[in-house]
Write an enzyme that holds these catalytic residues in place. Structure first.
Site, PDB file in Angstrom:
ATOM      1  N   GLU A  40      -2.956   2.048  -4.508  1.00 50.08           N
ATOM      2  CA  GLU A  40      -1.676   2.067  -4.415  1.00 50.08           C
ATOM      3  C   GLU A  40      -0.941   0.590  -4.445  1.00 50.08           C
ATOM      4  O   GLU A  40      -0.567   0.008  -3.548  1.00 50.08           O
ATOM      5  CB  GLU A  40      -1.229   2.482  -3.009  1.00 50.08           C
ATOM      6  CG  GLU A  40       0.429   3.094  -2.655  1.00 50.08           C
ATOM      7  CD  GLU A  40       0.518   3.640  -1.400  1.00 50.08           C
ATOM      8  OE1 GLU A  40       1.466   4.375  -1.382  1.00 50.08           O
ATOM      9  OE2 GLU A  40       0.085   2.732  -0.438  1.00 50.08           O
ATOM     10  N   GLN A  58      -6.450   3.521   1.292  1.00 47.07           N
ATOM     11  CA  GLN A  58      -5.935   2.844   0.170  1.00 47.07           C
ATOM     12  C   GLN A  58      -5.975   1.308   0.123  1.00 47.07           C
ATOM     13  O   GLN A  58      -6.343   0.747   1.125  1.00 47.07           O
ATOM     14  CB  GLN A  58      -4.319   3.387   0.385  1.00 47.07           C
ATOM     15  CG  GLN A  58      -4.021   4.643   0.078  1.00 47.07           C
ATOM     16  CD  GLN A  58      -2.541   5.086   0.384  1.00 47.07           C
ATOM     17  OE1 GLN A  58      -1.859   4.557   1.242  1.00 47.07           O
ATOM     18  NE2 GLN A  58      -1.996   5.956  -0.301  1.00 47.07           N
ATOM     19  N   GLU A  91      -0.232   7.179   8.646  1.00 47.05           N
ATOM     20  CA  GLU A  91      -0.463   5.796   8.173  1.00 47.05           C
ATOM     21  C   GLU A  91       0.164   4.659   8.857  1.00 47.05           C
ATOM     22  O   GLU A  91       1.437   4.833   8.890  1.00 47.05           O
ATOM     23  CB  GLU A  91      -0.267   5.539   6.702  1.00 47.05           C
ATOM     24  CG  GLU A  91      -0.285   4.465   6.064  1.00 47.05           C
ATOM     25  CD  GLU A  91      -0.037   4.340   4.578  1.00 47.05           C
ATOM     26  OE1 GLU A  91      -0.564   3.600   3.738  1.00 47.05           O
ATOM     27  OE2 GLU A  91       1.023   4.990   4.072  1.00 47.05           O
TER      28      GLU A  91
END
Length: 262
Positions: free
Chosen positions: A240, A204, A143
Site C-alpha cells: 500500500e 501492509q 487497522e
C-alpha cells in the site's frame, strides 16, 4: 517466503482501474487489494481476477461519505444501522470476489467528543461485523492509522487494537498491521510483530516517511520480511504505497521474492 498483493488504489495509477489487474499480473503479483470495490459490479471485478489468475486479498467496507472526508463509521455513535448495512454490502462483494479478509475502518473523532462513547459503539459494531462475517468464513480486520495521514482517526496504536480484539473476543476479529503507520506512531516494529502476531490478520507495507516503495526510507524491510516468515505468517502482505514514478519501474525490490517463489 512473503506473498505480496498489489494495492490497486495506490499502485498502477498510470492505468485505468480495471486495467490495473492485468498490469499487476504482468509484474508477477499473485494477489491484489484495494480500498473500495463499490463503483464496479462485483461480477466485473471477479472477471478481471479470473482472467489474470489473481486472488483478491482484501478490501474495505463502505466508509461513509469518503468524498466529504469521512474515514469509516464503525466507531461513530448514531450510525449503527448504517454500519450494519455497510457490512452486508461488503459481504455481498466478498462472496463474489472470494477474499476472506474485510477491513472495517474506525472513523474520526473530534477532540470534544467522548472517546469512551466511541469505543463502546466500536466494540458493539465489531462484534456484529465479526458474527455476521463468520458465516462466510471471513475475518474482519481493524487497522491503527497514524494521525499525520488521517488527523483525528480513532484507532492509532497496535496495543489498543489488540485490546479491542481481545475484549470483543471473536476468533475472526484481528488486527491489520500496517508497518508504515506503526513506524510513524510507535516504531519498534520487530518487537511488536513478535508480541502481536497471533492476532495479526493482514500486513501492509510502505516506505517511511514518504510512503513510496519499501526499498527506501528508515525501515529495514528485508529484515522484517525474514522475521515475518519466522513468526509463521502465511497471509498476503499488501503493498500500500505510492510509487515514486512508474509502478513497474519501481518494482526492483520485489523481483528477488517473485523469482524465489517461481
Amino acid at each position: 517466503m512473503p506473498r505480496f498483493a498489489a494495492n490497486l488504489t495506490m499502485m498502477y495509477n498510470e492505468h485505468a482501474f480495471l486495467d490495473r489487474f492485468a498490469a499487476a499480473a504482468r509484474d508477477g503479483f499473485e494477489a491484489v487489494e484495494f480500498l473500495f470495490p463499490y463503483e464496479y459490479a462485483a461480477a466485473d471485478l471477479k472477471a478481471r481476477l479470473d482472467e489474470h489468475g489473481l486472488t483478491q486479498a482484501l478490501f474495505n467496507a463502505p466508509p461513509g461519505d469518503w468524498a466529504a472526508g469521512e474515514r469509516g463509521i464503525a466507531s461513530l455513535p448514531g450510525r449503527e444501522d448504517e454500519f450494519r448495512r455497510s457490512v452486508d454490502t461488503a459481504l455481498e462483494y466478498a462472496r463474489v470476489l472470494g477474499n476472506d479478509k474485510l477491513h472495517v475502518m474506525a472513523g474520526l473523532i473530534r477532540p470534544e467528543q467522548s472517546r469512551a462513547a466511541h469505543r463502546d459503539v466500536y466494540l458493539k459494531n465489531l462484534a456484529y461485523a465479526a458474527k455476521t462475517a463468520q458465516a462466510d468464513g471471513i475475518t474482519v480486520v481493524i487497522e491503527p492509522i497514524n494521525t499525520r495521514d488521517i488527523p483525528g482517526f480513532f484507532l492509532n496504536r497496535q496495543d489498543d487494537a489488540q485490546a479491542i480484539c481481545a475484549e470483543v473476543g471473536a476468533a475472526n476479529l484481528k488486527v491489520q498491521f500496517d508497518l508504515y503507520h506503526c513506524q510513524i506512531v510507535e516504531g519498534d516494529l520487530a518487537v511488536k510483530l513478535k508480541r502481536d502476531m497471533p492476532r495479526v490478520g493482514h500486513i501492509q507495507i510502505a516506505g517511511v516517511p514518504e510512503r513510496h516503495e519499501p526499498d527506501i526510507g528508515e525501515v529495514n524491510y528485508p529484515y522484517l520480511f525474514s522475521l515475518i516468515d519466522e513468526l509463521g505468517y502465511d497471509g498476503w502482505i499488501g503493498c500500500e504505497y505510492r510509487p515514486r514514478a512508474g509502478t513497474s519501474a519501481g518494482l526492483g525490490w520485489i523481483r528477488p521474492y517473485v523469482k524465489a517463489r517461481g
